[in-house]
Design a protein around this motif. Sequence first.
Motif, PDB file in Angstrom:
ATOM      1  N   LEU A   1      30.840  12.254  27.434  1.00 44.02           N
ATOM      2  CA  LEU A   1      29.637  12.988  27.013  1.00 44.02           C
ATOM      3  C   LEU A   1      28.655  13.167  28.148  1.00 44.02           C
ATOM      4  CD1 LEU A   1      29.116  11.136  23.619  1.00 44.02           C
ATOM      5  CD2 LEU A   1      30.025  13.439  23.951  1.00 44.02           C
ATOM      6  N   GLY A   2      29.150  13.357  29.356  1.00 41.19           N
ATOM      7  CA  GLY A   2      28.281  13.564  30.501  1.00 41.19           C
ATOM      8  C   GLY A   2      27.411  14.802  30.361  1.00 41.19           C
ATOM      9  N   ARG A   3      27.920  15.783  29.627  1.00 44.82           N
ATOM     10  CA  ARG A   3      27.139  16.988  29.285  1.00 44.82           C
ATOM     11  C   ARG A   3      26.877  16.942  27.780  1.00 44.82           C
ATOM     12  NH1 ARG A   3      27.129  21.891  32.238  1.00 44.82           N
ATOM     13  NH2 ARG A   3      27.100  22.829  30.182  1.00 44.82           N
ATOM     14  N   ILE A   4      25.779  17.507  27.377  1.00 41.54           N
ATOM     15  CA  ILE A   4      25.400  17.429  25.975  1.00 41.54           C
ATOM     16  C   ILE A   4      26.357  18.203  25.061  1.00 41.54           C
ATOM     17  CG2 ILE A   4      23.785  19.361  25.965  1.00 41.54           C
ATOM     18  CD1 ILE A   4      21.994  17.357  24.226  1.00 41.54           C
ATOM     19  N   ASP A   5      27.105  19.150  25.615  1.00 42.45           N
ATOM     20  CA  ASP A   5      28.078  19.894  24.802  1.00 42.45           C
ATOM     21  C   ASP A   5      29.153  18.967  24.297  1.00 42.45           C
ATOM     22  OD1 ASP A   5      26.841  22.364  25.059  1.00 42.45           O
ATOM     23  OD2 ASP A   5      27.932  22.842  26.884  1.00 42.45           O
TER      24      ASP A   5
ATOM     25  N   LEU B   1      27.606   7.332  28.607  1.00 41.87           N
ATOM     26  CA  LEU B   1      27.872   8.731  28.266  1.00 41.87           C
ATOM     27  C   LEU B   1      29.106   9.234  29.013  1.00 41.87           C
ATOM     28  CD1 LEU B   1      24.311  10.334  28.256  1.00 41.87           C
ATOM     29  CD2 LEU B   1      25.761   9.865  26.284  1.00 41.87           C
ATOM     30  N   HIS B   2      29.180   8.906  30.283  1.00 39.61           N
ATOM     31  CA  HIS B   2      30.303   9.357  31.096  1.00 39.61           C
ATOM     32  C   HIS B   2      31.626   8.781  30.570  1.00 39.61           C
ATOM     33  CE1 HIS B   2      32.376  10.872  34.594  1.00 39.61           C
ATOM     34  NE2 HIS B   2      32.882   9.659  34.806  1.00 39.61           N
ATOM     35  N   GLU B   3      31.640   7.477  30.270  1.00 46.16           N
ATOM     36  CA  GLU B   3      32.849   6.826  29.756  1.00 46.16           C
ATOM     37  C   GLU B   3      33.296   7.443  28.419  1.00 46.16           C
ATOM     38  OE1 GLU B   3      32.257   2.627  29.480  1.00 46.16           O
ATOM     39  OE2 GLU B   3      31.786   2.453  31.608  1.00 46.16           O
ATOM     40  N   ALA B   4      32.340   7.894  27.613  1.00 46.50           N
ATOM     41  CA  ALA B   4      32.665   8.489  26.314  1.00 46.50           C
ATOM     42  C   ALA B   4      32.979   9.979  26.430  1.00 46.50           C
ATOM     43  CB  ALA B   4      31.498   8.282  25.349  1.00 46.50           C
TER      44      ALA B   4
ATOM     45  N   LYS C   1      20.948   9.153  28.425  1.00 44.53           N
ATOM     46  CA  LYS C   1      21.136   9.648  29.798  1.00 44.53           C
ATOM     47  C   LYS C   1      20.199   8.924  30.767  1.00 44.53           C
ATOM     48  CE  LYS C   1      21.316  13.843  32.564  1.00 44.53           C
ATOM     49  NZ  LYS C   1      22.619  13.763  33.165  1.00 44.53           N
ATOM     50  N   TYR C   2      18.985   8.654  30.330  1.00 39.50           N
ATOM     51  CA  TYR C   2      18.062   7.898  31.177  1.00 39.50           C
ATOM     52  C   TYR C   2      18.514   6.444  31.333  1.00 39.50           C
ATOM     53  CZ  TYR C   2      14.209  11.338  31.066  1.00 39.50           C
ATOM     54  OH  TYR C   2      13.419  12.432  31.224  1.00 39.50           O
ATOM     55  N   LEU C   3      18.842   5.800  30.206  1.00 41.36           N
ATOM     56  CA  LEU C   3      19.057   4.362  30.203  1.00 41.36           C
ATOM     57  C   LEU C   3      20.471   3.929  30.587  1.00 41.36           C
ATOM     58  CD1 LEU C   3      17.035   3.587  26.962  1.00 41.36           C
ATOM     59  CD2 LEU C   3      16.316   3.190  29.328  1.00 41.36           C
ATOM     60  N   ARG C   4      21.479   4.613  30.076  1.00 42.38           N
ATOM     61  CA  ARG C   4      22.871   4.220  30.343  1.00 42.38           C
ATOM     62  C   ARG C   4      23.779   5.431  30.507  1.00 42.38           C
ATOM     63  NH1 ARG C   4      24.799  -0.976  29.217  1.00 42.38           N
ATOM     64  NH2 ARG C   4      26.591  -0.168  30.340  1.00 42.38           N
ATOM     65  N   PRO C   5      23.584   6.224  31.553  1.00 37.11           N
ATOM     66  CA  PRO C   5      24.441   7.397  31.751  1.00 37.11           C
ATOM     67  C   PRO C   5      25.913   7.021  31.928  1.00 37.11           C
ATOM     68  CG  PRO C   5      23.152   6.968  33.705  1.00 37.11           C
ATOM     69  CD  PRO C   5      22.638   6.050  32.633  1.00 37.11           C
ATOM     70  N   ASP C   6      26.170   5.789  32.360  1.00 36.07           N
ATOM     71  CA  ASP C   6      27.552   5.345  32.515  1.00 36.07           C
ATOM     72  C   ASP C   6      28.280   5.336  31.176  1.00 36.07           C
ATOM     73  OD1 ASP C   6      25.678   3.181  31.984  1.00 36.07           O
ATOM     74  OD2 ASP C   6      27.345   1.779  32.262  1.00 36.07           O
TER      75      ASP C   6
END
Length: 97
Positions: free
Chosen positions: A93-97, A88-91, A81-86
Amino acid sequence: MFIDEAHDYKNLTRPSNSADLAVTNGSQRATDLEMKAKYLREKARALGAEQGMAHAPAKAIAFATGTPISNSLSEIWVMTKYLRPDLLHEAGLGRID
């Protein structure tokens, strides 16, 4: 921004439906770093767009630590989330759930 001893910033607030993943009272230090990283990432993204590289990853922060992940998979999520939130969003996984 270059962060040494990045493991000191793992206690980021993260709401979740799972008690194992949730951290409702994260540290102010981690929250402050997240806000600064977001600001720098937005500036880098704008600069990239001006230079014709709108789709390039926004480089804003680098971490150095001897123990990036020590206890749980949620720490992987926080570091990403710190390094590459993009990513997480693409996968999705923007939220940890």
